[in-house]
Design a protein around this motif. Structure first.
Motif, PDB file in Angstrom:
ATOM      1  N   LEU A   3       0.840  -1.185   0.000  1.00 47.04           N
ATOM      2  CA  LEU A   3       0.000   0.000   0.000  1.00 47.04           C
ATOM      3  C   LEU A   3       0.881   1.244   0.000  1.00 47.04           C
ATOM      4  O   LEU A   3       1.886   1.309   0.709  1.00 47.04           O
ATOM      5  CB  LEU A   3      -0.900  -0.017   1.234  1.00 47.04           C
ATOM      6  N   ASP A   4       0.532   2.217  -0.807  1.00 44.57           N
ATOM      7  CA  ASP A   4       1.296   3.453  -0.913  1.00 44.57           C
ATOM      8  C   ASP A   4       1.359   4.153   0.441  1.00 44.57           C
ATOM      9  O   ASP A   4       0.439   4.056   1.249  1.00 44.57           O
ATOM     10  CB  ASP A   4       0.628   4.366  -1.949  1.00 44.57           C
ATOM     11  N   LEU A   5       2.453   4.871   0.683  1.00 41.46           N
ATOM     12  CA  LEU A   5       2.676   5.560   1.961  1.00 41.46           C
ATOM     13  C   LEU A   5       1.554   6.541   2.288  1.00 41.46           C
ATOM     14  O   LEU A   5       1.140   6.662   3.438  1.00 41.46           O
ATOM     15  CB  LEU A   5       4.019   6.298   1.927  1.00 41.46           C
ATOM     16  N   ALA A   6       1.007   7.226   1.282  1.00 41.60           N
ATOM     17  CA  ALA A   6      -0.071   8.192   1.518  1.00 41.60           C
ATOM     18  C   ALA A   6      -1.302   7.493   2.097  1.00 41.60           C
ATOM     19  O   ALA A   6      -1.962   8.011   2.996  1.00 41.60           O
ATOM     20  CB  ALA A   6      -0.438   8.892   0.220  1.00 41.60           C
ATOM     21  N   TYR A   7      -1.608   6.291   1.607  1.00 39.37           N
ATOM     22  CA  TYR A   7      -2.761   5.565   2.115  1.00 39.37           C
ATOM     23  C   TYR A   7      -2.479   4.994   3.497  1.00 39.37           C
ATOM     24  O   TYR A   7      -3.341   5.014   4.361  1.00 39.37           O
ATOM     25  CB  TYR A   7      -3.169   4.447   1.158  1.00 39.37           C
ATOM     26  N   ARG A   8      -1.290   4.495   3.711  1.00 38.73           N
ATOM     27  CA  ARG A   8      -0.961   3.948   5.034  1.00 38.73           C
ATOM     28  C   ARG A   8      -1.070   5.019   6.104  1.00 38.73           C
ATOM     29  O   ARG A   8      -1.533   4.778   7.212  1.00 38.73           O
ATOM     30  CB  ARG A   8       0.438   3.335   5.030  1.00 38.73           C
ATOM     31  N   LYS A   9      -0.644   6.234   5.788  1.00 45.06           N
ATOM     32  CA  LYS A   9      -0.727   7.331   6.750  1.00 45.06           C
ATOM     33  C   LYS A   9      -2.191   7.681   7.048  1.00 45.06           C
ATOM     34  O   LYS A   9      -2.555   7.929   8.188  1.00 45.06           O
ATOM     35  CB  LYS A   9       0.002   8.556   6.193  1.00 45.06           C
ATOM     36  N   ALA A  10      -3.039   7.675   6.009  1.00 50.21           N
ATOM     37  CA  ALA A  10      -4.462   7.990   6.201  1.00 50.21           C
ATOM     38  C   ALA A  10      -5.169   6.906   7.011  1.00 50.21           C
ATOM     39  O   ALA A  10      -6.089   7.192   7.763  1.00 50.21           O
ATOM     40  CB  ALA A  10      -5.146   8.157   4.851  1.00 50.21           C
ATOM     41  N   LEU A  11      -4.738   5.663   6.873  1.00 52.88           N
ATOM     42  CA  LEU A  11      -5.395   4.554   7.558  1.00 52.88           C
ATOM     43  C   LEU A  11      -4.923   4.378   8.994  1.00 52.88           C
ATOM     44  O   LEU A  11      -5.499   3.612   9.742  1.00 52.88           O
ATOM     45  CB  LEU A  11      -5.173   3.250   6.793  1.00 52.88           C
ATOM     46  N   SER A  14      -4.491  10.708  -7.795  1.00 51.08           N
ATOM     47  CA  SER A  14      -4.017  10.086  -6.559  1.00 51.08           C
ATOM     48  C   SER A  14      -3.142   8.870  -6.882  1.00 51.08           C
ATOM     49  O   SER A  14      -3.234   8.304  -7.975  1.00 51.08           O
ATOM     50  CB  SER A  14      -5.201   9.674  -5.689  1.00 51.08           C
ATOM     51  N   PRO A  15      -2.307   8.445  -5.928  1.00 55.63           N
ATOM     52  CA  PRO A  15      -1.484   7.259  -6.158  1.00 55.63           C
ATOM     53  C   PRO A  15      -2.354   6.020  -6.350  1.00 55.63           C
ATOM     54  O   PRO A  15      -3.471   5.943  -5.864  1.00 55.63           O
ATOM     55  CB  PRO A  15      -0.651   7.128  -4.879  1.00 55.63           C
ATOM     56  N   ARG A  16      -1.827   5.064  -7.070  1.00 60.22           N
ATOM     57  CA  ARG A  16      -2.573   3.834  -7.378  1.00 60.22           C
ATOM     58  C   ARG A  16      -2.831   3.044  -6.104  1.00 60.22           C
ATOM     59  O   ARG A  16      -1.956   2.863  -5.285  1.00 60.22           O
ATOM     60  CB  ARG A  16      -1.755   2.992  -8.358  1.00 60.22           C
ATOM     61  N   HIS A  17      -4.044   2.587  -5.953  1.00 58.96           N
ATOM     62  CA  HIS A  17      -4.425   1.743  -4.822  1.00 58.96           C
ATOM     63  C   HIS A  17      -4.634   0.332  -5.356  1.00 58.96           C
ATOM     64  O   HIS A  17      -5.335   0.140  -6.347  1.00 58.96           O
ATOM     65  CB  HIS A  17      -5.709   2.264  -4.173  1.00 58.96           C
ATOM     66  N   PRO A  18      -4.043  -0.688  -4.715  1.00 58.90           N
ATOM     67  CA  PRO A  18      -4.129  -2.045  -5.257  1.00 58.90           C
ATOM     68  C   PRO A  18      -5.531  -2.633  -5.294  1.00 58.90           C
ATOM     69  O   PRO A  18      -5.806  -3.520  -6.089  1.00 58.90           O
ATOM     70  CB  PRO A  18      -3.221  -2.869  -4.333  1.00 58.90           C
ATOM     71  N   GLU A  19      -6.450  -2.135  -4.472  1.00 61.14           N
ATOM     72  CA  GLU A  19      -7.809  -2.676  -4.429  1.00 61.14           C
ATOM     73  C   GLU A  19      -8.732  -2.048  -5.473  1.00 61.14           C
ATOM     74  O   GLU A  19      -9.826  -2.537  -5.698  1.00 61.14           O
ATOM     75  CB  GLU A  19      -8.419  -2.472  -3.040  1.00 61.14           C
TER      76      GLU A  19
END
Length: 149
Positions: free
Chosen positions: A9-17, A63-68
């Motif tokens: 998971l991209d760092l931007a998403y990990r930070k938001a989660l 936005s950065p690519r999300h694997p889901e």
């Protein structure tokens, strides 16, 4: 039920989660006809829950690519960093509202507490009588200067 993703998971998403609050990610695109229809509905429902969850509306072209996310519109519901539900499309307004209620919880109506007013009329009159207006200030200064002479 959920396919395992091999992509990190991209760092931007990990930070938001990384929060205790539920996180909802909506992925749409400006050029998608389904997204043009779905986004206003999503925003209207999300507005009610904005104080109870972290809600993000993301454009897939920016936005950065999300694997889901394999298509748009897609809604992802997270809690404590774990994906709970993935919606391809939003379905109907009622089904989306049910998903919000299920993952965030029902909203309680705000309680209106009858409060006693802090200040009453005598207090207000006393306060106004002690305020210094420009003409009254000149008058008070003149009285002080005359008493010092």
């Amino acid at each position: 039920m959920r396919s395992m993703s091999t992509q990190p998971l991209d760092l931007a998403y990990r930070k938001a989660l990384n929060t205790w609050r539920p996180v909802i990610l909506y992925f749409g695109n400006d050029y998608c006809p389904a997204c043009e229809w779905a986004e206003p509905i999503f925003r209207a429902i999300a507005e009610k829950y904005k104080d109870h969850a972290c809600i993000y509306v993301l454009d897939t072209s920016k936005s950065p690519r999300h694997p889901e996310v394999t298509g748009t519109p897609t809604v992802l519901f997270y809690k404590e960093g774990k994906l709970l539900k993935k919606l391809k499309g939003i379905g109907t307004r009622e089904s989306l509202e049910e998903n919000f209620k299920k993952h965030i919880g029902k909203l309680r109506p705000k309680q209106q507490i009858a409060r006693k007013p802090r200040h009453d009329l005598p207090w207000l009159q006393k306060t106004f009588s002690t305020l210094c207006t420009a003409p009254r200030a000149r008058e008070l200064l003149n009285v002080r200067f005359m008493s010092n002479v």
